[in-house]
Scaffold this motif. Structure first.
Motif, PDB file in Angstrom:
ATOM      1  N   ILE A   1      10.205   2.091   0.350  1.00  0.00           N
ATOM      2  CA  ILE A   1      10.143   3.249   1.251  1.00  0.00           C
ATOM      3  C   ILE A   1      11.048   4.375   0.756  1.00  0.00           C
ATOM      4  N   ALA A   2      12.262   4.027   0.331  1.00  0.00           N
ATOM      5  CA  ALA A   2      13.179   5.044  -0.195  1.00  0.00           C
ATOM      6  C   ALA A   2      12.622   5.683  -1.460  1.00  0.00           C
ATOM      7  N   SER A   3      12.043   4.866  -2.341  1.00  0.00           N
ATOM      8  CA  SER A   3      11.483   5.375  -3.593  1.00  0.00           C
ATOM      9  C   SER A   3      10.284   6.285  -3.339  1.00  0.00           C
ATOM     10  N   VAL A   4       9.429   5.876  -2.399  1.00  0.00           N
ATOM     11  CA  VAL A   4       8.268   6.694  -2.058  1.00  0.00           C
ATOM     12  C   VAL A   4       8.709   8.027  -1.465  1.00  0.00           C
ATOM     13  N   ALA A   5       9.743   7.996  -0.624  1.00  0.00           N
ATOM     14  CA  ALA A   5      10.262   9.233  -0.029  1.00  0.00           C
ATOM     15  C   ALA A   5      10.722  10.203  -1.123  1.00  0.00           C
ATOM     16  N   ILE A   6      11.372   9.666  -2.152  1.00  0.00           N
ATOM     17  CA  ILE A   6      11.841  10.502  -3.263  1.00  0.00           C
ATOM     18  C   ILE A   6      10.668  11.088  -4.036  1.00  0.00           C
TER      19      ILE A   6
ATOM     20  N   ILE B   1      10.058   6.311  -9.282  1.00  0.00           N
ATOM     21  CA  ILE B   1       8.990   5.457  -9.804  1.00  0.00           C
ATOM     22  C   ILE B   1       9.544   4.093 -10.185  1.00  0.00           C
ATOM     23  N   VAL B   2      10.644   4.087 -10.928  1.00  0.00           N
ATOM     24  CA  VAL B   2      11.261   2.822 -11.350  1.00  0.00           C
ATOM     25  C   VAL B   2      11.716   2.024 -10.133  1.00  0.00           C
ATOM     26  N   GLY B   3      12.327   2.707  -9.163  1.00  0.00           N
ATOM     27  CA  GLY B   3      12.773   2.033  -7.946  1.00  0.00           C
ATOM     28  C   GLY B   3      11.613   1.414  -7.187  1.00  0.00           C
ATOM     29  N   GLY B   4      10.492   2.135  -7.109  1.00  0.00           N
ATOM     30  CA  GLY B   4       9.321   1.603  -6.420  1.00  0.00           C
ATOM     31  C   GLY B   4       8.772   0.355  -7.088  1.00  0.00           C
ATOM     32  N   LEU B   5       8.750   0.350  -8.415  1.00  0.00           N
ATOM     33  CA  LEU B   5       8.276  -0.823  -9.150  1.00  0.00           C
ATOM     34  C   LEU B   5       9.184  -2.027  -8.899  1.00  0.00           C
ATOM     35  N   ILE B   6      10.472  -1.780  -8.854  1.00  0.00           N
ATOM     36  CA  ILE B   6      11.424  -2.862  -8.573  1.00  0.00           C
ATOM     37  C   ILE B   6      11.211  -3.404  -7.160  1.00  0.00           C
ATOM     38  N   GLY B   7      11.032  -2.483  -6.190  1.00  0.00           N
ATOM     39  CA  GLY B   7      10.808  -2.898  -4.808  1.00  0.00           C
ATOM     40  C   GLY B   7       9.562  -3.740  -4.643  1.00  0.00           C
ATOM     41  N   ILE B   8       8.460  -3.327  -5.287  1.00  0.00           N
ATOM     42  CA  ILE B   8       7.215  -4.092  -5.230  1.00  0.00           C
ATOM     43  C   ILE B   8       7.406  -5.474  -5.837  1.00  0.00           C
ATOM     44  N   ALA B   9       8.116  -5.537  -6.963  1.00  0.00           N
ATOM     45  CA  ALA B   9       8.357  -6.828  -7.624  1.00  0.00           C
ATOM     46  C   ALA B   9       9.140  -7.769  -6.707  1.00  0.00           C
ATOM     47  N   ILE B  10      10.113  -7.231  -5.963  1.00  0.00           N
ATOM     48  CA  ILE B  10      10.907  -8.056  -5.040  1.00  0.00           C
ATOM     49  C   ILE B  10      10.040  -8.566  -3.893  1.00  0.00           C
ATOM     50  N   ILE B  11       9.202  -7.679  -3.331  1.00  0.00           N
ATOM     51  CA  ILE B  11       8.318  -8.074  -2.231  1.00  0.00           C
ATOM     52  C   ILE B  11       7.386  -9.202  -2.658  1.00  0.00           C
TER      53      ILE B  11
ATOM     54  N   VAL C   1       0.829  -1.205   0.000  1.00  0.00           N
ATOM     55  CA  VAL C   1       0.000   0.000   0.000  1.00  0.00           C
ATOM     56  C   VAL C   1       0.864   1.256   0.000  1.00  0.00           C
ATOM     57  N   ALA C   2       2.033   1.180   0.623  1.00  0.00           N
ATOM     58  CA  ALA C   2       2.916   2.351   0.707  1.00  0.00           C
ATOM     59  C   ALA C   2       3.331   2.864  -0.663  1.00  0.00           C
ATOM     60  N   ALA C   3       3.250   2.005  -1.663  1.00  0.00           N
ATOM     61  CA  ALA C   3       3.665   2.392  -3.019  1.00  0.00           C
ATOM     62  C   ALA C   3       2.629   3.257  -3.723  1.00  0.00           C
ATOM     63  N   MET C   4       1.530   3.616  -3.063  1.00  0.00           N
ATOM     64  CA  MET C   4       0.475   4.396  -3.702  1.00  0.00           C
ATOM     65  C   MET C   4       0.985   5.657  -4.396  1.00  0.00           C
ATOM     66  N   PRO C   5       1.866   6.461  -3.767  1.00  0.00           N
ATOM     67  CA  PRO C   5       2.364   7.646  -4.482  1.00  0.00           C
ATOM     68  C   PRO C   5       3.125   7.299  -5.762  1.00  0.00           C
ATOM     69  N   ILE C   6       3.735   6.100  -5.793  1.00  0.00           N
ATOM     70  CA  ILE C   6       4.441   5.665  -7.000  1.00  0.00           C
ATOM     71  C   ILE C   6       3.449   5.509  -8.155  1.00  0.00           C
ATOM     72  N   TRP C   7       2.331   4.827  -7.884  1.00  0.00           N
ATOM     73  CA  TRP C   7       1.332   4.600  -8.938  1.00  0.00           C
ATOM     74  C   TRP C   7       0.692   5.904  -9.377  1.00  0.00           C
ATOM     75  N   THR C   8       0.410   6.789  -8.419  1.00  0.00           N
ATOM     76  CA  THR C   8      -0.202   8.068  -8.764  1.00  0.00           C
ATOM     77  C   THR C   8       0.731   8.881  -9.660  1.00  0.00           C
ATOM     78  N   ALA C   9       2.020   8.888  -9.305  1.00  0.00           N
ATOM     79  CA  ALA C   9       3.003   9.592 -10.135  1.00  0.00           C
ATOM     80  C   ALA C   9       3.111   8.948 -11.514  1.00  0.00           C
ATOM     81  N   LEU C  10       2.985   7.623 -11.565  1.00  0.00           N
ATOM     82  CA  LEU C  10       3.039   6.915 -12.845  1.00  0.00           C
ATOM     83  C   LEU C  10       1.840   7.282 -13.716  1.00  0.00           C
ATOM     84  N   PHE C  11       0.653   7.378 -13.117  1.00  0.00           N
ATOM     85  CA  PHE C  11      -0.533   7.784 -13.870  1.00  0.00           C
ATOM     86  C   PHE C  11      -0.335   9.181 -14.455  1.00  0.00           C
ATOM     87  N   ARG C  12       0.262  10.087 -13.657  1.00  0.00           N
ATOM     88  CA  ARG C  12       0.488  11.438 -14.156  1.00  0.00           C
ATOM     89  C   ARG C  12       1.504  11.431 -15.295  1.00  0.00           C
TER      90      ARG C  12
END
Length: 320
Positions: free
Chosen positions: A299-304, A140-150, A114-125
């Protein structure tokens, strides 16, 4: 000189209130995962979330009506339709899937997805030709990689008592709900909605309550099972209504008016840290290597992304 001292006292008082508000928001929203887990132990997941939003919406109606007058609750047809639609999409689908998946998926893992929500919103934009800065794109790319690993199949252990349910499948169901929430966050500024965020939340929760009730009935959940629940489930449900919805929404709204959005938006990567820690302490959840590595990347990607994107426009509300 006296005036200068007075300004200093006011600024110091505001800083203290902001710090307390941030602490309350971190705890209120970081602990809602525990509230959901307790609630669905003996309550039907969809029905319990429906009644949660119905209760919170009714209490907000009373609050807004008594404070601003009953006229303040009126919306145009367009605003009502937009509010109900966003409520169904974000709260109904987003938290409906979460409430069902939490029976299987550890709350720490759920919170990281769920924490990746800002990643998806930024991707939609980005897909909408809103070109992000290079560092935001890296986030955004980092967040996608992190989700894939999880979400690597076969790596995450299901919660105790989950039986033979496929934990990876339910993780993807949470991801789907999160995508719906992000889509709603992306669409909200482009729709005709009430200016008062609490009024918008009131009607969003009403829409979610109706949708979740219908979904619960289709899923053959029983109203009787909701009332015939354990004390711990009732405690979790009341906590979600009072702390997760009412306190969380109110404090968040106040912070938006009194603190920089970049500071308020830190909830996006603080909440999962709280949830992961509580999952370990309360439910003895196990952190596998993929969760640790993927979670840190997310978390790092979302912070960015939050730091960059919130400078451009106000961060959307994310409540569990």
């Amino acid at each position: 000189m006296a005036a200068s001292n007075s300004v200093g006292v006011v600024n110091s008082s505001l800083k203290t209130k902001v710090a307390l508000g941030l602490g309350v928001m971190y705890l209120a929203w970081g602990t809602t995962y525990i509230g959901i887990a307790f609630t669905i132990e003996t309550m039907p997941p969809l029905m319990s979330m429906s009644f949660r939003f119905a209760a919170a919406s009714a209490l907000l109606v009373l609050f807004l009506g008594l404070r601003h007058g009953w006229q303040s609750l009126r919306l145009t047809r367009s605003q009502l339709a937009s509010s109900l639609f966003l409520g169904v999409l974000m709260l109904g689908v987003g938290l409906g899937t979460m409430s069902m998946a939490t029976r299987v998926v550890p709350i720490g893992v759920a919170s990281l997805i769920v924490a990746a929500m800002p990643i998806w919103t930024a991707l939609f934009r980005t897909l909408d030709r809103d070109r992000p800065k290079l560092i935001s794109l890296a986030g955004i790319v980092g967040g996608l990689i992190g989700i894939a690993i999880i979400m690597l199949p076969g790596q995450t252990q299901a919660r105790p008592g989950a039986g033979a349910d496929n934990v990876t499948l339910w993780m993807y169901i949470i991801l789907f709900g999160n995508l719906c929430w992000s889509l709603g966050s992306f669409l909200a500024p482009r729709m005709d909605t009430p200016e008062n965020p609490l009024l918008l939340s009131t009607y969003e929760m009403a829409g979610a309550a109706i949708a979740l009730l219908i979904a619960g009935l289709i899923h053959r959940e029983s109203v009787g099972d909701f009332f015939d629940a354990s004390y711990r489930s009732w405690g979790g449900w009341v906590y979600l209504v009072v702390i997760g919805s009412l306190v969380g929404y109110t404090v968040y709204t106040w912070l938006l008016e009194n603190a920089p959005i970049t500071l308020v938006s830190t909830y996006a990567y603080i909440n999962p840290v709280v949830a992961v820690a509580l999952g370990i302490m309360i439910f003895n959840e196990i952190l596998t290597v993929n969760i640790i590595i993927g979670g840190l990347i997310v978390i790092a990607s979302v912070a960015i992304v939050v730091a960059i994107e919130s400078v451009k426009k106000q961060s959307p509300l994310q409540v569990q």
